[in-house]
Scaffold this active site. Sequence first.
Site, PDB file in Angstrom:
ATOM      1  N   GLU A  73     -59.747 -29.149  -6.268  1.00 40.75           N
ATOM      2  CA  GLU A  73     -59.104 -28.755  -7.536  1.00 40.75           C
ATOM      3  C   GLU A  73     -59.034 -27.234  -7.625  1.00 40.75           C
ATOM      4  O   GLU A  73     -58.008 -26.660  -8.000  1.00 40.75           O
ATOM      5  CB  GLU A  73     -59.884 -29.325  -8.724  1.00 40.75           C
ATOM      6  CG  GLU A  73     -59.341 -28.853 -10.064  1.00 40.75           C
ATOM      7  CD  GLU A  73     -59.909 -29.623 -11.248  1.00 40.75           C
ATOM      8  OE1 GLU A  73     -59.908 -30.867 -11.221  1.00 40.75           O
ATOM      9  OE2 GLU A  73     -60.360 -28.967 -12.209  1.00 40.75           O
ATOM     10  N   ARG A 120     -37.189   0.862 -15.453  1.00 42.54           N
ATOM     11  CA  ARG A 120     -37.397   1.324 -16.837  1.00 42.54           C
ATOM     12  C   ARG A 120     -37.673   2.836 -16.822  1.00 42.54           C
ATOM     13  O   ARG A 120     -38.636   3.290 -16.180  1.00 42.54           O
ATOM     14  CB  ARG A 120     -38.587   0.575 -17.447  1.00 42.54           C
ATOM     15  CG  ARG A 120     -39.044   1.071 -18.798  1.00 42.54           C
ATOM     16  CD  ARG A 120     -38.121   0.636 -19.896  1.00 42.54           C
ATOM     17  NE  ARG A 120     -38.613   1.043 -21.206  1.00 42.54           N
ATOM     18  CZ  ARG A 120     -37.870   0.981 -22.307  1.00 42.54           C
ATOM     19  NH1 ARG A 120     -36.626   0.533 -22.252  1.00 42.54           N
ATOM     20  NH2 ARG A 120     -38.364   1.361 -23.461  1.00 42.54           N
ATOM     21  N   GLN A 155     -48.383   8.127 -12.605  1.00 44.16           N
ATOM     22  CA  GLN A 155     -49.561   7.581 -11.911  1.00 44.16           C
ATOM     23  C   GLN A 155     -50.321   6.566 -12.783  1.00 44.16           C
ATOM     24  O   GLN A 155     -50.894   5.599 -12.273  1.00 44.16           O
ATOM     25  CB  GLN A 155     -50.484   8.735 -11.536  1.00 44.16           C
ATOM     26  CG  GLN A 155     -51.407   8.393 -10.399  1.00 44.16           C
ATOM     27  CD  GLN A 155     -52.245   9.585 -10.001  1.00 44.16           C
ATOM     28  OE1 GLN A 155     -53.016  10.106 -10.822  1.00 44.16           O
ATOM     29  NE2 GLN A 155     -52.107  10.021  -8.783  1.00 44.16           N
TER      30      GLN A 155
END
Length: 379
Positions: A242, A268, A279
Amino acid sequence: MITWTAEQREFRDLMVPLADELNEGHIEWDEKEEFPYDKWKTIQRSGLLAVPFREEWGGRGQSLPTTMYALEGLGYHSRDAGLNFSASTQIVSTGIPLQRFGSKALKDRYLPRILDGSLIGAHAITEPDHGSDATNIQSVAVKDGDDYVINGSKMFISNATIADVFLLYVRTGEAGSPLGISVFLVERDTPGLSVGPNIRKMGLHSSPLAEVFFDELRVPASNMLGSEGAGFLILDYVMKREILFSFSINLGEMQHRLERVVAYARSREQFGRPIGKFQGVSHKIADMKIAVETARKWLYDTAEKVVANKDSTIDVAATKITVSEANKATALTALQIFGGYGYLTEHGIEKDVRNALAGTIYSGTSEIQRNRIASMLGL
Ligand SMILES: Cc1cc2nc3c(=O)[nH]c(=O)nc-3n(C[C@H](O)[C@H](O)[C@H](O)COP(=O)(O)OP(=O)(O)OC[C@H]3O[C@@H](n4cnc5c(N)ncnc54)[C@H](O)[C@@H]3O)c2cc1C
């Protein structure tokens, strides 16, 4: 690191031709908090649900790492983390333990339909008062002739409202004893089994979750998986898979998120430059990349150990912590980098955060995983 073959890459790419169909309207659907049956049909058609099963029941006969790779592909191509979670629950809750521990009669009867997704599966371990402390579950099965009679209830059961078959983990021996638990396959319409309504939750909205109740539920002894008292052995087998399966999906989701954030940071512009040139932004994305690759290494290295039957207790626990924390952290970073747009529902970034938060709780919480590691270190 594994070098993937062309055939394995085909399994990773199962969803490529179906991605548009799978993702259509996923943001609006999230608000409905319903299981998307039509998208489930798309997953059925892809053949993904059959990947780790043997061919005699209609499976694709693939290894643990190849199944993980296929699930990574699901995470990469499907934007509905709830649906993805239900798909991995389907594979691991019933099919995997049935294939490994079920009688031939049970396999013949149920596996083909679990593999093609026409039967939906769920597994019920957690109880209202026993979550992490699963050795002390109180739902009890008492032998009566050729049957067992089960009473009790379960909580937080994924797929419960849509499941046709359940694997029930119940007490047949002393509470607290690792040999005190047994596992039964039960069909949903068996008298004495009832399922509560879908419980609303923060994320994973397409994956229904509910309580399950047993009142004098009579189950033939032949529906037991393995032998009486083998429940913890089965649970250990299932939980390893799982964790590897459902967190491989998260890996794919994270890889997609990383690529989306890089593209956004390049396009953007603020202060006359792409935000990725600052940075403060680019280092966050570098950290996302490290988190994704660390998650990848843990997942596939651990899979190799599990396949080789080496002791993997620490590795599985560390993998679970690493990937679930990485999923949370990268979802939050993506939201920050998308700024105000990230906070808007329509971009699908905020739902990633809500979905990711569950990963440190299900399949054994981060605290329980750390307990396991500490105990293996003799603490
Ligand atoms: C989305 C989702 C899907 C799920 N699906 C299923 C499913 O399909 N089937 C199923 O059976 N269950 C399922 N679960 C249940 C899940 O496995 C449990 O929520 C989980 O095991 C924790 O149990 P609990 O919620 O009762 O928390 P508790 O066990 O009550 O724990 C509460 C807090 O205490 C901490 N804690 C408890 N014990 C210790 C300890 N010894 N040391 C340190 N910290 C400790 C925990 O880490 C946690 O932070 C699901 C849960 C979620 C959220």
